[in-house]
Design a protein around this motif. Structure first.
Motif, mmCIF file in Angstrom:
data_model
loop_
_atom_site.group_PDB
_atom_site.id
_atom_site.type_symbol
_atom_site.label_atom_id
_atom_site.label_comp_id
_atom_site.label_asym_id
_atom_site.label_seq_id
_atom_site.Cartn_x
_atom_site.Cartn_y
_atom_site.Cartn_z
ATOM 1 N N HIS A 13 0.767 -1.329 -0.003
ATOM 2 C CA HIS A 13 0.062 0.065 0.057
ATOM 3 C C HIS A 13 1.051 1.316 -0.093
ATOM 4 N N VAL A 14 2.036 0.929 -0.161
ATOM 5 C CA VAL A 14 2.947 2.257 -0.414
ATOM 6 C C VAL A 14 2.970 3.034 -1.442
ATOM 7 N N VAL A 15 2.336 4.049 -1.735
ATOM 8 C CA VAL A 15 2.168 4.741 -2.880
ATOM 9 C C VAL A 15 3.809 5.236 -3.294
ATOM 10 N N LYS A 16 4.281 5.923 -2.421
ATOM 11 C CA LYS A 16 5.592 6.507 -2.394
ATOM 12 C C LYS A 16 6.247 6.947 -0.978
ATOM 13 N N ALA A 17 7.517 6.504 -1.043
ATOM 14 C CA ALA A 17 8.123 6.890 0.248
ATOM 15 C C ALA A 17 8.821 8.230 0.146
ATOM 16 N N ILE A 18 8.684 8.974 1.026
ATOM 17 C CA ILE A 18 9.548 10.135 1.038
ATOM 18 C C ILE A 18 10.630 10.258 1.942
ATOM 19 N N PRO A 19 11.690 11.003 1.665
ATOM 20 C CA PRO A 19 13.071 11.160 2.466
ATOM 21 C C PRO A 19 12.497 11.586 3.856
ATOM 22 N N GLY A 20 12.946 10.940 5.037
ATOM 23 C CA GLY A 20 12.660 11.278 6.293
ATOM 24 C C GLY A 20 11.689 10.279 6.850
ATOM 25 N N GLY A 21 11.202 9.055 6.279
ATOM 26 C CA GLY A 21 10.513 8.012 6.801
ATOM 27 C C GLY A 21 8.973 8.156 6.665
ATOM 28 N N LEU A 22 8.353 9.259 6.227
ATOM 29 C CA LEU A 22 6.817 9.315 5.940
ATOM 30 C C LEU A 22 6.780 8.611 4.507
ATOM 31 N N GLU A 23 5.385 8.118 4.516
ATOM 32 C CA GLU A 23 4.986 7.503 3.386
ATOM 33 C C GLU A 23 3.847 7.790 3.017
ATOM 34 N N VAL A 24 3.523 7.887 1.666
ATOM 35 C CA VAL A 24 1.986 8.175 1.028
ATOM 36 C C VAL A 24 1.502 6.715 0.762
ATOM 37 N N PHE A 25 0.545 6.423 1.981
ATOM 38 C CA PHE A 25 -0.008 5.224 2.291
ATOM 39 C C PHE A 25 -1.428 5.087 1.804
ATOM 40 N N TYR A 26 -1.877 3.985 0.870
ATOM 41 C CA TYR A 26 -3.072 4.063 0.228
ATOM 42 C C TYR A 26 -4.144 3.237 1.195
ATOM 43 N N ILE A 27 -5.190 3.878 1.101
ATOM 44 C CA ILE A 27 -6.511 3.289 2.102
ATOM 45 C C ILE A 27 -7.481 2.765 1.200
ATOM 46 N N ASP A 28 -7.885 1.484 1.242
ATOM 47 C CA ASP A 28 -8.574 0.882 0.374
ATOM 48 C C ASP A 28 -10.275 1.114 0.876
ATOM 49 N N ARG A 29 -10.319 1.336 1.944
ATOM 50 C CA ARG A 29 -11.644 1.424 2.552
ATOM 51 C C ARG A 29 -11.676 2.544 3.849
ATOM 52 N N HIS A 30 -12.558 3.425 3.488
ATOM 53 C CA HIS A 30 -12.850 4.464 4.511
ATOM 54 C C HIS A 30 -14.369 4.507 5.121
ATOM 55 N N LEU A 31 -14.201 4.131 6.533
ATOM 56 C CA LEU A 31 -15.596 4.193 7.208
ATOM 57 C C LEU A 31 -15.739 5.458 7.922
ATOM 58 N N ILE A 32 -16.941 5.885 7.957
ATOM 59 C CA ILE A 32 -17.124 7.066 8.383
ATOM 60 C C ILE A 32 -18.418 7.084 9.335
ATOM 61 N N VAL A 108 -20.357 0.880 13.241
ATOM 62 C CA VAL A 108 -19.491 0.899 12.173
ATOM 63 C C VAL A 108 -18.477 -0.198 12.183
ATOM 64 N N HIS A 109 -17.828 -0.827 13.312
ATOM 65 C CA HIS A 109 -16.950 -1.931 13.082
ATOM 66 C C HIS A 109 -17.826 -3.119 13.394
ATOM 67 N N VAL A 110 -19.063 -3.120 13.406
ATOM 68 C CA VAL A 110 -19.746 -4.358 13.290
ATOM 69 C C VAL A 110 -20.198 -4.586 11.976
ATOM 70 N N ILE A 111 -20.749 -3.434 11.596
ATOM 71 C CA ILE A 111 -21.183 -3.695 10.044
ATOM 72 C C ILE A 111 -20.297 -3.906 8.797
ATOM 73 N N GLY A 112 -19.070 -3.345 9.147
ATOM 74 C CA GLY A 112 -18.097 -3.607 8.047
ATOM 75 C C GLY A 112 -17.596 -5.048 7.827
ATOM 76 N N PRO A 113 -17.350 -5.907 8.829
ATOM 77 C CA PRO A 113 -16.773 -7.202 8.688
ATOM 78 C C PRO A 113 -18.437 -8.178 8.355
ATOM 79 N N GLU A 114 -19.409 -7.978 8.890
ATOM 80 C CA GLU A 114 -20.599 -8.545 8.766
ATOM 81 C C GLU A 114 -21.203 -8.504 7.384
ATOM 82 N N LEU A 115 -20.898 -7.146 6.799
ATOM 83 C CA LEU A 115 -21.291 -7.113 5.435
ATOM 84 C C LEU A 115 -20.226 -7.709 4.289
#
Ligand code: SF4
Lengths: 464, 198
Positions: A13-32, A108-115
């Motif tokens: 899920h690393v889109v890009k690593a930037i110097p200093g240790g941070l990474e652009v990290f991809y998220i597949d699912r976003h629950l709100i 939210v944490h019950v429905i994500g898995p059960e669906l």
């Protein structure tokens, strides 16, 4: 080099690593949900940014919702406006919403898995610390703050650094009456509330493998309570059987492809962990907490520790004073006023079944108020189909409608000041269940027995 | 986000460990849909009686302690992911929290709010608590560009760690969104490579 489960998913899920240790990290699912998303939607609009990937977001109303009369408008004007705002935002931005009245609404944490929205190998985030629950499926799932919710909305990515890896192995067989909840309360009591800060935890070992998906979710759910960024468990046949046929799980040929990929998700022999801990399952007893953080847990039949005069004494004493307990005393025999069975830790069908199985033909103690709040509409429906509602009603337990409820008391479900509540939720912080409320965390089985007895008992005599 | 360079300020001590975000801002105050106004409910249950009267023994109600620096016990900000905790501290006028240990999510949230989580060793933290107890009017100087915490009465300065990117953001008042949005092409390319997941 041998790779850990965590690294396999992280690296993918690393889109890009930037110097200093941070990474652009991809998220597949976003629950709100309604509490941590309104400011993020506003920020997005203020900056004139589009919502990057609406199809990868799923919304539900859970934190604020009443657990009675959900078909009526919400009485509390502030809660209502938050839920309305979520509805508006979802409509405006094209986000799928399982709001009140929807057949899939729930915590939210019950429905994500059960669906079947939650799947192995994914990255999942939510503006809620118990997002770690989803790690039970072999996913990297963690809670984020509202600014990060905005970042994911704007870019589907986060800018983060890679946590360290910890593996906690629990081997052996659990004793009767010991459940997933006891395992995690035990681990947290060993590590303390900050013991895993900076780490992402993989749970392994035969005792973990033998847990159902519900049990694994309970364990991963509370990872955050020892400071961990998240927790995860390698997917296996239990995971695949659970997911198969769920509404959002892959179907047909795609299912086969998915399973083939998921089977590659495990920690290889020799994979590196910055920290490794092992526990013996047989050493774990039914647990309960006596203080005001989840690390303050003991075996039910042991005593509250006596703490010396080291650095923690002031906090320890403050905590016991709040709870009305004394150092060194036993909790056995303490009268309890409330029992709350619910929250994203323990509100799934298996939890309701465990409670119903114990209370069938019994009745709660007169002075106890016992409420059960299912984690979702689907859990509620299934409980009714299985006749659990009848069993619970006959035992004097009130089955409510789904939501977070007394886990954080944002709605009307509050425990009064000074009252004791045995709760299956995940936090016993001061005032968490209402100002002045005193919370004792335990498993659904311990909660059920406590409700019937009206006081804290050594449950081993009841389960043998 | 506001820029942060240097700060010279008095200190408000809160020598309690494991202060969780439910204490910083209790859940019942999270019903607002905006970011403003959380400061008045900062530490609400420790700060006010149920009838709303201030509790005299809580440090925020003690006029001896004034300043924009909160000195807090170990493992500050554990618990919920609510960024509202950082907003409440910031809204109440704090610009820096000093502790020997911060919970991960809180640390990130603070940085995204413009509030500096400044980590020191346990010994330094205990020393600072003693100093503030003895001389409540003690001033500290936080200098972000040089990453130092100076304690003029001790004639001492201590370095502290901070991610270089995050430091730049704080100094310049930037946040991560602009950066991430600028990465759109890289993100789209990435998505095309692993589309099959959906
Ligand atoms: S049930 Fe409790 S812990 Fe879970 S999401 Fe709701 S408020 Fe958070």
């Amino acid at each position: 080099m041998a790779k850990s489960l965590f690294d396999k998913i992280w690296d993918a899920h690393v889109v890009k690593a930037i110097p200093g240790g941070l990474e652009v990290f991809y998220i597949d699912r976003h629950l709100i949900h309604e509490v941590t998303s309104p400011q993020a939607f506003d920020e997005l609009q203020e900056r004139g940014l589009p919502l990057s990937r609406p199809k990868q977001i799923l919304a539900t109303a859970d934190h604020n919702v009443p657990t009675r009369n959900q078909h009526l408008p919400i009485q509390d004007p502030l809660s209502r406006s938050q839920v309305d705002k979520l509805t508006e935002n979802c409509a405006k931005f094209g986000v799928e919403l399982f709001g009140l009245g929807h057949q899939y609404q729930g915590i939210v944490h019950v429905i994500g898995p059960e669906l079947g929205v939650t799947q192995p190998g994914m990255t999942i985030v939510c503006g809620d610390s118990h997002t770690s629950t989803h790690g039970a499926f072999g996913a990297i799932a963690f809670g984020i703050g509202t600014s990060q919710v905005t970042q994911v909305m704007a870019s589907q990515c986060l800018l983060i650094s890679r946590p360290k890896r910890m593996r906690i192995t629990v081997d052996g067989e659990l004793r009767p009456g010991v459940t997933a909840k006891d395992i995690i309360l035990y681990i947290i009591a060993q590590l303390g509330t900050g013991g895993a800060t900076g780490y992402f935890v993989e749970y392994a070992g035969s005792a973990i493998r033998s847990l159902s998906m519900e049990g694994r979710m309970t364990v991963c759910n509370m990872s955050i309570e020892m400071g961990a960024r998240g927790g995860l468990i390698a997917p296996d046949a239990t995971t695949f059987n659970y997911l198969k046929g769920r509404p959002y799980a892959p179907q047909g040929e795609r299912w086969e492809q998915a399973v083939a990929y998921w089977q590659t998700l495990y920690s290889e022999e020799g994979a590196e962990f910055e920290s490794e801990l092992t526990f013996d399952a047989a050493a774990i007893a039914p647990m309960i907490t006596y203080g005001t953080n989840p690390g303050m847990g003991i075996a039910l039949n042991s005593s509250i520790p006596v703490l010396g005069t080291d650095g923690e004494a002031a906090s320890f004493n403050k905590s016991l004073a709040y709870m009305g307990f004394k150092p060194g005393e036993s909790l056995l025999g303490k009268e309890i006023n409330y029992v709350f069975i619910g929250s994203c830790t323990n509100s799934r069908i298996e939890d309701l079944r465990a409670v119903a199985a114990y209370v069938k033909g019994k009745h709660k103690a007169q002075h106890v108020e016992a409420i059960i709040v299912p984690g979702s509409k689907l859990v509620e429906k299934q409980a009714i189909e299985e006749g659990l509602d009848q069993v619970l009603a006959e035992a004097g337990f009130e089955l409510r409608e789904p939501g977070c409820s007394a886990c954080l008391a944002m709605n009307d479900d509050k425990i009064p000041a000074g009252a004791y509540c045995v709760s299956t939720s995940n936090r016993n912080f001061e005032g968490r269940q209402g100002p002045g409320a005193r919370t004792l965390l335990a498993s659904p089985l311990v909660a059920a027995i406590t409700a019937v007895e009206g006081r804290i008992v050594d449950i081993t005599q009841y389960v043998n | 986000m506001e820029k942060f360079q240097t700060l010279r300020s008095g200190v408000v001590p809160l020598p309690i460990e494991n202060v969780d975000t439910d204490q910083i801002i209790p859940a019942r105050f999270l019903k607002s849909t905006t970011r403003e106004g959380f400061g008045q409910n900062l530490f609400a249950d420790w700060r006010y009686q149920p009838d709303g009267q201030p509790k005299a023994d809580f440090v925020l109600n003690n006029p001896r302690y004034q300043g924009q620096i909160l000195l807090a016990g170990k493992n500050f900000g554990c618990g919920s992911s609510r960024e509202h905790a950082a907003w409440a501290l910031y809204d109440a006028g704090f610009k820096v929290v000093i502790s020997s240990y911060f919970a991960d999510i809180f640390r990130g949230n603070a940085l995204n709010t413009g509030l500096l989580p400044l980590q020191v060793s346990d010994e330094v933290l205990q020393g600072l608590f003693r100093q503030i107890e003895l001389e409540p009017e003690t001033q500290l100087v936080v200098d972000l560009p040089s990453q130092t915490l100076s304690i003029p009465v001790w004639d001492a300065a201590i370095g502290f760690e901070l991610d270089a990117y995050k430091k730049e953001c704080l100094i310049n008042g930037y946040d991560d969104i602009d950066y991430l949005v600028s990465q759109r092409d890289a993100i789209t390319t990435y998505e095309q490579l692993r589309k099959w997941v959906f």
